[in-house]
Design a protein around this motif. Structure first.
Motif, PDB file in Angstrom:
ATOM      1  N   ASP A  97     -35.363 125.742  39.769  1.00 22.64           N
ATOM      2  CA  ASP A  97     -35.701 125.630  38.353  1.00 22.64           C
ATOM      3  C   ASP A  97     -37.121 126.134  38.109  1.00 22.64           C
ATOM      4  O   ASP A  97     -37.950 125.436  37.549  1.00 22.64           O
ATOM      5  CB  ASP A  97     -35.546 124.173  37.907  1.00 22.64           C
ATOM      6  N   PHE A  98     -37.384 127.340  38.581  1.00 20.98           N
ATOM      7  CA  PHE A  98     -38.699 127.954  38.387  1.00 20.98           C
ATOM      8  C   PHE A  98     -38.525 129.462  38.411  1.00 20.98           C
ATOM      9  O   PHE A  98     -37.511 129.970  38.881  1.00 20.98           O
ATOM     10  CB  PHE A  98     -39.694 127.514  39.466  1.00 20.98           C
ATOM     11  N   THR A  99     -39.507 130.143  37.885  1.00 22.27           N
ATOM     12  CA  THR A  99     -39.530 131.607  37.950  1.00 22.27           C
ATOM     13  C   THR A  99     -40.866 132.029  38.536  1.00 22.27           C
ATOM     14  O   THR A  99     -41.873 131.333  38.388  1.00 22.27           O
ATOM     15  CB  THR A  99     -39.340 132.259  36.564  1.00 22.27           C
ATOM     16  N   THR A 152     -42.502 126.566  35.690  1.00 19.99           N
ATOM     17  CA  THR A 152     -41.386 125.651  35.487  1.00 19.99           C
ATOM     18  C   THR A 152     -41.650 124.923  34.175  1.00 19.99           C
ATOM     19  O   THR A 152     -42.786 124.523  33.909  1.00 19.99           O
ATOM     20  CB  THR A 152     -41.191 124.670  36.669  1.00 19.99           C
ATOM     21  N   GLY A 153     -40.636 124.832  33.364  1.00 19.43           N
ATOM     22  CA  GLY A 153     -40.804 124.184  32.067  1.00 19.43           C
ATOM     23  C   GLY A 153     -41.847 124.855  31.197  1.00 19.43           C
ATOM     24  O   GLY A 153     -42.517 124.201  30.409  1.00 19.43           O
ATOM     25  N   GLY A 154     -42.038 126.160  31.351  1.00 20.31           N
ATOM     26  CA  GLY A 154     -43.009 126.895  30.542  1.00 20.31           C
ATOM     27  C   GLY A 154     -44.448 126.753  30.983  1.00 20.31           C
ATOM     28  O   GLY A 154     -45.356 127.236  30.298  1.00 20.31           O
ATOM     29  N   PRO A 200     -48.829 119.269  43.203  1.00 24.39           N
ATOM     30  CA  PRO A 200     -48.138 118.276  44.027  1.00 24.39           C
ATOM     31  C   PRO A 200     -46.712 117.930  43.576  1.00 24.39           C
ATOM     32  O   PRO A 200     -45.811 117.870  44.412  1.00 24.39           O
ATOM     33  CB  PRO A 200     -49.075 117.066  44.001  1.00 24.39           C
ATOM     34  N   PRO A 201     -46.442 117.729  42.271  1.00 18.50           N
ATOM     35  CA  PRO A 201     -45.060 117.372  41.899  1.00 18.50           C
ATOM     36  C   PRO A 201     -44.040 118.480  42.166  1.00 18.50           C
ATOM     37  O   PRO A 201     -42.842 118.224  42.223  1.00 18.50           O
ATOM     38  CB  PRO A 201     -45.148 117.100  40.386  1.00 18.50           C
ATOM     39  N   GLN A 202     -44.506 119.711  42.342  1.00 14.88           N
ATOM     40  CA  GLN A 202     -43.600 120.845  42.527  1.00 14.88           C
ATOM     41  C   GLN A 202     -43.499 121.315  43.976  1.00 14.88           C
ATOM     42  O   GLN A 202     -42.811 122.295  44.271  1.00 14.88           O
ATOM     43  CB  GLN A 202     -44.027 122.009  41.625  1.00 14.88           C
ATOM     44  N   ARG A 203     -44.159 120.621  44.880  1.00 13.50           N
ATOM     45  CA  ARG A 203     -44.120 121.026  46.289  1.00 13.50           C
ATOM     46  C   ARG A 203     -42.767 120.686  46.920  1.00 13.50           C
ATOM     47  O   ARG A 203     -42.044 119.828  46.445  1.00 13.50           O
ATOM     48  CB  ARG A 203     -45.253 120.341  47.059  1.00 13.50           C
TER      49      ARG A 203
END
Length: 157
Positions: free
Chosen positions: A4-6, A64-66, A100-103
């Motif tokens: 869920d990322f670009t 992610t999420g803009g 950290p939340p996206q690692r």
């Protein structure tokens, strides 16, 4: 692992967010030390905007999420022409950070893959990096190896 990322090339307009993440990254490295930065965020923002704008540096961001949640920078380093070989550039990889939340979601690997794809297409000779203890496993999984010939002289001592 989520996708869920670009990942995309960074633009000069990203400079403010990239500067904020740079400050977060460096403050994380200084955990347990006084929190106040000694330099203004605007200094980093201007530096990033100028270098992305004129192409001296390249960067890739993950969104992610803009919102930009990760980045990696590449500085092409020209080599002096050689009458017996090529003088393809080398690339200095640095400022690699994921919030950290996206690692552990594949974002770091995707950023590094984008940078490496560019370097291969641009026919770079080698990529170099001074990894942190935390990032070293990712680089090793990606095929980075300790150099056999590189030496360094730290000048800050």
């Amino acid at each position: 692992m989520t996708t869920d990322f670009t990942v995309r090339p960074a633009r000069p307009a990203d400079a403010r967010r990239l500067a904020e993440l740079r400050w977060t990254f460096k403050q994380e490295d200084r955990e347990g030390q006084p929190p106040g930065p000694a330099r203004p965020l605007e200094e980093a923002e201007q530096w990033i905007r100028e270098r992305l704008g004129d192409g001296r540096w390249l960067a890739w961001v993950a969104e992610t999420g803009g919102d930009i949640c990760g980045h990696v920078f590449l500085c092409p380093v020209e080599r002096v022409p050689d009458p017996y070989g090529d003088n393809t550039p080398i690339g200095y990889v640095t400022n690699f950070f994921v919030t950290p939340p996206q690692r552990s979601k594949g974002i770091g690997s995707a950023l590094l893959e984008s940078l490496e794809l560019h370097a291969r297409r641009a026919e770079f000779d080698t990529l170099i990096v001074w990894p942190s203890d935390r990032s070293s496993p990712l680089y090793r999984r990606s095929g980075y190896q300790p150099p056999e010939e590189l030496v360094e002289l730290p000048l800050d001592q």
